[in-house]
Structure formats: structure tokens, C-alpha cells
Design a protein around this motif. Sequence first.
Motif, PDB file in Angstrom:
ATOM      1  N   ILE A 174       0.846  -1.202   0.000  1.00 29.06           N
ATOM      2  CA  ILE A 174       0.000   0.000   0.000  1.00 29.06           C
ATOM      3  C   ILE A 174       0.880   1.251   0.000  1.00 29.06           C
ATOM      4  N   ILE A 175       1.914   1.250   0.804  1.00 30.70           N
ATOM      5  CA  ILE A 175       2.834   2.398   0.815  1.00 30.70           C
ATOM      6  C   ILE A 175       3.451   2.593  -0.568  1.00 30.70           C
ATOM      7  N   ALA A 176       3.873   1.515  -1.216  1.00 29.51           N
ATOM      8  CA  ALA A 176       4.454   1.613  -2.557  1.00 29.51           C
ATOM      9  C   ALA A 176       3.461   2.243  -3.529  1.00 29.51           C
ATOM     10  N   ASP A 177       2.193   1.846  -3.440  1.00 31.08           N
ATOM     11  CA  ASP A 177       1.160   2.454  -4.287  1.00 31.08           C
ATOM     12  C   ASP A 177       1.032   3.950  -3.999  1.00 31.08           C
ATOM     13  N   LEU A 178       0.994   4.295  -2.721  1.00 31.01           N
ATOM     14  CA  LEU A 178       0.833   5.702  -2.327  1.00 31.01           C
ATOM     15  C   LEU A 178       2.017   6.555  -2.757  1.00 31.01           C
ATOM     16  N   LEU A 179       3.201   5.988  -2.771  1.00 33.64           N
ATOM     17  CA  LEU A 179       4.384   6.731  -3.206  1.00 33.64           C
ATOM     18  C   LEU A 179       4.294   7.127  -4.679  1.00 33.64           C
ATOM     19  N   GLU A 180       3.504   6.400  -5.424  1.00 36.78           N
ATOM     20  CA  GLU A 180       3.317   6.684  -6.854  1.00 36.78           C
ATOM     21  C   GLU A 180       2.210   7.701  -7.106  1.00 36.78           C
ATOM     22  N   MET A 181       1.491   8.085  -6.064  1.00 33.84           N
ATOM     23  CA  MET A 181       0.316   8.945  -6.205  1.00 33.84           C
ATOM     24  C   MET A 181       0.584  10.343  -5.661  1.00 33.84           C
TER      25      MET A 181
END
Length: 161
Positions: free
Chosen positions: A77-84
Motif C-alpha cells: 500500500i505504501i508503494a502504491d501511495l508513493l506513486e500517487m
Amino acid sequence: MDAIKLLERQHQQAKELFRKIEKAGPDEKERLFDELADALAVHAAIEEQHFYPATKDARTEEMLQEAVEEHLSVKRIIADLLEMEPDDAQFDAKIRVLREQVDHHVEEEEGALFPKVRKLHSKDEMEDLGILMEETAKELRQQGAPRMEVPKETGAAAPLE
């Protein structure tokens, strides 16, 4: 510092950052998320590198296996958020899911794992482990932006060694 007290302090820090993120505007939200992601990255690292291996035995192994799987979910989830960007439509929803995952993990650790570990390990062992964990946490923060390592850790759960 006692290892469990260190981890509990970090749990409180994460809860406070989640509260602040919920109330923040886009610019502040991004800064707070970066702070949260760094804190969670450091927390997971010191648990996986030191706390879990040091406390693994037949009475804790099942809980620890679940804990590393929960870490993996949080890292993804953190990895996804880092892309947003904070103004992306899904950012707030992903933050809420992240908070739910972290809250669940914290409840299990503080409610079941930590009490069991306290019974199995001496005060001195917990103090020595806490010192090691604090040193590692400091080193990770000094390297800068620990959150940037998280996307590299999303392939599989950390081993319990």
C-alpha cells in the motif's frame, strides 16, 4: 530503551500521523505521508531484522509469520501511495486502508505478541534488543528517506531468521 516500549512508542507516532493526515490539506498531507511512510519503513525494518528473529520460538512463530505478511501488505500500500499525488482520487481511500491494516497489526502485537514476549524474555534481553533496534532505526533515518526502500520490499514477506 526496552524493545517493546520502543515499538509501542512508534505505534503511537503512527497513529498520531494518521490523525494529522486525515485533517491536512494536499501540501501538508504529502509531507505528513512522507513522514508516516518513513516511520513505518523504519518500524518494519527493525521488527523484521531484530525483534522478530530475537523473539521467535514455538510459542510465537505463528504470530510472527502473520506479522511479516501484514508488513508485506502495508508495504504494498505504501508503494502504491508513493506513486500517487495527495489529490489523486484514490489517495485518501488508500490512506484509510493503510490505517486499517496498521491498526489491526498494532492491536495484535500489543494485545497478544508483546505480552507473550514479555513472559518469554528477561528485562535485560528486552533492553539489549531495544538498544540494537534504536541504533538500526537511527542508521536508517540517517541514510535518508527510508520510505524509498519500501517498493523494493513488496515481492515477498520478510523471512523470519
